[in-house]
Design an enzyme around this catalytic site. Structure first.
Site, PDB file in Angstrom:
ATOM      1  CG  MET A   1      14.788  19.296  14.126  1.00  0.00           C
ATOM      2  SD  MET A   1      13.326  20.681  13.564  1.00  0.00           S
ATOM      3  CE  MET A   1      14.733  21.875  12.568  1.00  0.00           C
ATOM      4  CB  CYS A   2      13.469  20.002  20.126  1.00  0.00           C
ATOM      5  SG  CYS A   2      14.291  19.915  19.833  1.00  0.00           S
ATOM      6  N   GLY A   3      10.743  18.375  20.896  1.00  0.00           N
ATOM      7  CA  GLY A   3       9.668  18.885  21.503  1.00  0.00           C
ATOM      8  C   GLY A   3       9.246  19.953  23.234  1.00  0.00           C
TER       9      GLY A   3
ATOM     10  CG  ASP C 209      10.931  18.160  14.893  1.00  0.00           C
ATOM     11  OD1 ASP C 209      10.558  18.527  14.043  1.00  0.00           O
ATOM     12  OD2 ASP C 209      10.567  19.032  16.022  1.00  0.00           O
TER      13      ASP C 209
END
Lengths: 297, 236, 445
Positions: A1-3, C209
């Site tokens: 999960m991330c950007g 996120d």
């Protein structure tokens, strides 16, 4: 999960500004992935000189230069640069030859990027700090991607950082999680492909690299990935020829593309795009579920 | 509630934090606010609970105007995911485009998106109204329970999947209809509702044209999935 | 009189036992799967497989009836919100108005408030009855967002973002038509009498996120005053707990597979998720690795019945436990005084699990006004308060025997495992040995 951020510059006048633009973009995705960050930079000839190959390594021993050069007949000099946890080797040879020499000399090290035009950096820590470590502000070139990570089912270490770069000049970053990757990994392993980690993204990267190696173009390879991989994902894949984005059919993980005559950019969130030059005139849109978007140089 | 003071206050998010902005909006000292330099920030003007006018000059990130009550909030730009999620009342207007899950589970109020809106617009809608000037992405009105969605452009695939008692009006084309969503008749009451919604959304010039209204079709629930039985196993 | 099949020498199949045969017959008849309430009925390794090591020579006990053993816990102060201070380490788990009658919700509030602990709303919004009768009320934000209201967010004492439930990690609940009364339907904005199938995924975020940003929004809406709990159904708790903390949770609620439900597919209840005994050590390890154990609180639930379960959960590293099924039993669920009516429903006192069909003789899991009126909220609340006191007294008795003046001084070293499987799951050595099967083999990629 991330950007995720990616910037593909069309206007050569912008090439000197690649680094500063990426630093600004990166700030917009720090919250999404505070654990670690990785970057791939394309076309920075101070990092990978014209006619040379670059190999990025983790867990590299010291004093590699002479030993690696001795494995490469005809190569006078191997340049070694330490960038945080990443070690970058450059030499006047092919990327495959350089990588193979490194593995012979230092089998414990892990190759995390090979290219003729691309350099990869990975490390753990706050992404803003890592931007300094990677001297991202100084980067020049025609394309760059970066990823900030919030690890889900694997450890927080440099190996787990994106981009996953497993083919010459190919980098893949991912936001989401594949739900059938273990099966695909076993299939690829049966086909002789070996893996460095248990990370789901590496499976996506190896799959794309294997399709590209079989002659697919990037868009075709990502279409094949979409047919094969289940789960939620937004992927940005770059090569030494271009830039492509795909989301799964459920399209839950965010993605925004901005297209401008001078550049194409993609990010997880708009705030990463807000400062790009001419953003107000850009065509800003969200990639449709299951559709591949690709740009060539 | 204390009487609101008159006047306009300006908050610059290049200088002040989103926390300072929202704290002010939750205990307002002015009637009208102008927010500068939002630059995609999250939760801008979330939790407004008074009839304030808030004008946001630029693009916003996630959950702008989240759970809005009474606020009149205008974004002079585009909005990220979950704009006006769970709105209760008031009006939220987006001059540009909006990302996914716009107006998710809104119970009331009016959300206007003048540009295009992405996937899952009006998911789990619970009584709010949404007017989209442009196109709507896939899976619009997913599980929408009540309220109305007007799409002046086209709607993407999976429209109204598992919809309950919400009404959808689409002027352009519809990709595919989701499970249990069907085209329905447009009666005088529906035409009036549509015209009123367009007028509320400041699209009155079009709303007054009969042939413009004629272009819309209405979609809603076939109500076949309201009871869980084996006959519909293929739709679950 | 006819002799039983066993007495006649007939042999039942272990694989196709009578329950399996009945299930196949029911599926073949109806064409839909079985939906029921309660939680997992199969035997799984549980706290029963652990024992306390009372003090004797090497350690000293506290005087069992006299010396002080505190039981209070502060929940949710990690990010500076106004925390909930419960007097006993047992809270009431989220159960909706809709699944339960208004009288049952009121009784839960009365009982919990009397002993100074908290109750939790459920998938259906906040009722005046429960807010009015719960001194400390946790308001759930669920995927379906039924009745979600910012006024209630601000009126709550804490928020609980629900990702999943032990009975059904990855699934949504059901509320069948017979329970969707006019009031319940109105609160959920649904047509009365339909079969409600709840969402399993939040409408406006997926993954840690996005959750980080969602928690930020909720804090902004509530001006950073409300503690934020994140509830997960136990399946991959090591990762989920780390991610909940990374996303900004003040408290993590971990619900094991034995946790109850008002109505879910039998196949889900029995076959998804892991027991709380296995989940708890993973969650504690995650918090310890983050350096946040006992700073971000951990509430364990799923199969808590008596004070020994409470004490064992705390010893394994939970800060508090939560009860659902046990609280309903305390109110009067499965009471033998309704034995005849349970029989008429095809069940029996002690077996009744048809919470989905709204005909609960005890008036708890129903919306039928006639049945619901059977439950006196004052009397039922008193029963719950009594039960909560017993849970606490029992836990204190065990803690004192281990020399603890606070329940939170209990530690894993106060326990031994009775079985090899419990030792492997709980990471507590097999009694009489120092052996923990499989210890230290978590894959660390």
């Amino acid at each position: 999960m991330c950007g995720i951020i990616g910037l593909h510059l069309r206007d050569p006048e912008l090439y000197p500004r690649l680094g500063p633009l990426m630093v600004q973009m990166l700030q917009g995705i720090v919250v999404r992935g505070p654990d670690s960050a990785g970057v791939a930079i394309y076309g920075d000839r101070s990092r990978c000189p014209e006619g040379q190959a670059a190999v990025s390594l983790l867990n590299a021993p010291e004093d590699l230069a002479v030993a690696v050069a001795s494995e490469l007949p005809g190569v006078e000099k191997v340049r070694v640069e330490l960038v945080g946890e990443t070690t970058v080797l450059t030499a006047e040879t092919s990327p495959e030859m350089l990588a193979s020499a490194v593995i012979t000399v230092a089998p414990e090290s892990r190759v995390v990027g090979i290219g003729e035009d691309m350099v990869v950096y990975k490390g753990i820590g706050n992404p803003n700090d890592l931007a300094g470590t990677y001297r991202l502000q100084d980067a020049q070139g025609w394309q760059g991607i970066a990823h900030t990570r919030m690890a889900t089912e694997s450890a927080i270490n440099a190996e787990g950082c994106h981009p996953f770069s497993v083919g010459v000049g190919v980098s893949l970053v991912h936001n989401g999680s594949f739900s059938n990757y273990a099966t695909i990994r076993r299939e690829l392993q049966r086909g002789g492909i070996s893996f460095d980690s248990l990370n789901d993204t590496e499976v996506g990267a190896r799959f794309v690299a294997s399709r590209l190696a079989e002659g697919d173009d990037l868009a075709t390879a990502l279409t094949a990935l979409g047919d094969k991989f289940d789960g939620f994902y937004t992927l940005l894949v770059t090569t030494e020829h271009g830039f492509a984005v795909v989301r799964d059919e459920f399209a839950c993980k965010p993605a925004i593309i901005a297209e401008h005559p001078r550049w194409v950019a993609m990010a997880s969130e708009f705030q990463a795009l807000a400062m790009l030059p001419g953003i107000d005139e850009a065509h800003v849109f969200e990639p449709l579920p299951g559709r591949v978007y690709a740009w060539k140089r | 509630m204390e009487t609101l003071k008159q006047g306009t206050a300006e908050i610059d998010l290049a200088v002040q934090s989103v926390r300072e902005l929202n704290a002010e909006l939750h205990a307002p000292n002015a009637q009208r606010y102008v927010v500068r330099h939002p630059r995609g920030a999250h939760a801008v003007a979330a939790g407004v609970n008074a009839p304030l006018e808030v004008q946001i000059d630029g693009d916003v990130g996630y959950y702008c105007a989240g759970m809005n009550q009474e606020g009149l909030i205008t974004v002079e730009g585009s909005a990220g995911p979950g704009v006006a999620e769970n709105m209760m009342s008031g009006v939220v207007r987006i001059r540009g485009n909006a990302s996914q899950s716009a107006g998710a589970s809104s119970h009331g109020g009016l959300l206007i998106i003048e540009g295009n809106v992405s996937t899952r617009c009006g998911i789990s809608l619970k009584g709010g109204d949404i007017v989209v000037g442009g196109n709507m992405g896939a899976m619009g009105a997913f599980m929408a329970q009540a309220g109305r969605i007007v799409v002046c452009g086209d709607a993407g695939d999976g429209l109204g999947d598992s919809i309950y008692e919400a009404d959808i009006y689409v002027r352009g084309t519809v990709g595919t209809l989701g499970a249990d969503c069907i085209k329905k008749d447009m009666g005088p009451a529906h035409r009036k509702a549509l015209r009123d919604l367009l007028a509320q959304a400041d699209m009155a010039p079009q709303a007054e044209k009969q042939d413009y209204l004629d272009g819309f079709s209405r979609y809603g629930s076939a109500r076949k999935l309201y009871h869980f039985t084996h006959e519909h196993a293929r739709s679950y | 009189m006819m002799r039983s099949p066993e007495d006649r020498g007939l042999r039942e199949s272990a694989t196709f036992d009578r329950a399996a045969i009945a299930a196949i017959q029911a599926a073949a008849t109806t064409g839909v799967y079985d939906i029921r309430g309660w939680g997992a009925k199969r035997r799984v390794p549980h706290f029963d497989d652990l024992l306390f090591l009372g003090s004797s020579m090497s350690r000293y006990p506290l005087e069992g009836y006299r010396e002080r053993c505190d039981s209070d816990v502060v929940l949710g102060d990690f990010h500076g919100a106004e925390p909930i201070h419960v007097q006993v380490p047992v809270t009431i788990a989220g159960m909706s108005f809709g699944a339960l009658s208004a009288q049952a919700k009121e009784a839960l509030g009365r009982g919990a408030s009397e002993v100074g602990t908290a109750t939790t709303t459920g998938d259906g919004g906040m009722t005046e009855e429960e807010r009015g009768h719960s001194d400390k009320l946790v308001y759930q934000l669920l995927p379906s967002r039924y009745g979600m209201n910012p006024d209630h967010l601000r009126a709550a004492d804490a928020l609980e973002i629900v990702l999943g439930q032990g009975a059904k990690p990855g699934g949504g609940g059901m509320l069948l038509g017979q329970k969707l009364s006019d009031r319940v339907a109105d609160m959920r904005t649904l047509p009365a009498g339909i079969d409600q199938r709840s969402a399993c995924r939040h409408p406006d975020w997926t993954g840690p996120d996005d959750l980080t940003i969602k928690i930020h929004e909720l804090r902004e809406i509530t001006d950073w005053k409300k503690p934020i709990f994140v509830k997960i159904g136990a399946s991959r708790p090591y990762y989920d707990v780390k991610l909940a903390v990374a996303a900004g949770a003040d408290v993590v609620v971990l619900d094991g597979m034995q946790g109850g439900t008002a109505a879910t597919q039998e196949v889900f209840i029995e076959h998804v998720g892991i027991p709380i005994l296995a989940a708890l050590p993973e969650a504690v390890q995650a918090l310890q690795e983050l350096g946040l154990h006992r700073k971000v609180q951990l509430i364990a639930s799923g199969g808590i019945r008596h004070g020994a379960d409470v004490a064992k959960a705390l010893a394994m590293g939970a800060d508090a436990v939560s009860i659902g099924t046990a609280a309903l039993i305390a109110l009067g669920d499965n009471d033998p005084k309704y034995a005849k009516e349970y029989d008429e429903l095809g069940s029996a006192a002690g077996y009744y699990d048809d919470f989905q069909d709204g005909r609960d003789p005890a008036g708890i899991t129903t919306q039928d006004p006639r049945l619901a009126a059977r439950l006196d909220p004052v009397e039922a609340g008193q029963r719950l308060a009594n039960y909560l006191r017993v849970l606490t007294l029992e836990a204190q008795t065990l803690a004192r025997a281990c020399g603890k003046s606070h329940l939170l001084s209990l530690e894993p070293e106060d326990l031994v495992s009775l079985t090899v499987e419990a030792a492997a799951m709980s990471r507590i050595p097999l009694a009489g040995t120092t052996w923990v099967p499989g210890a230290g083999t978590r894959d660390s990629d």
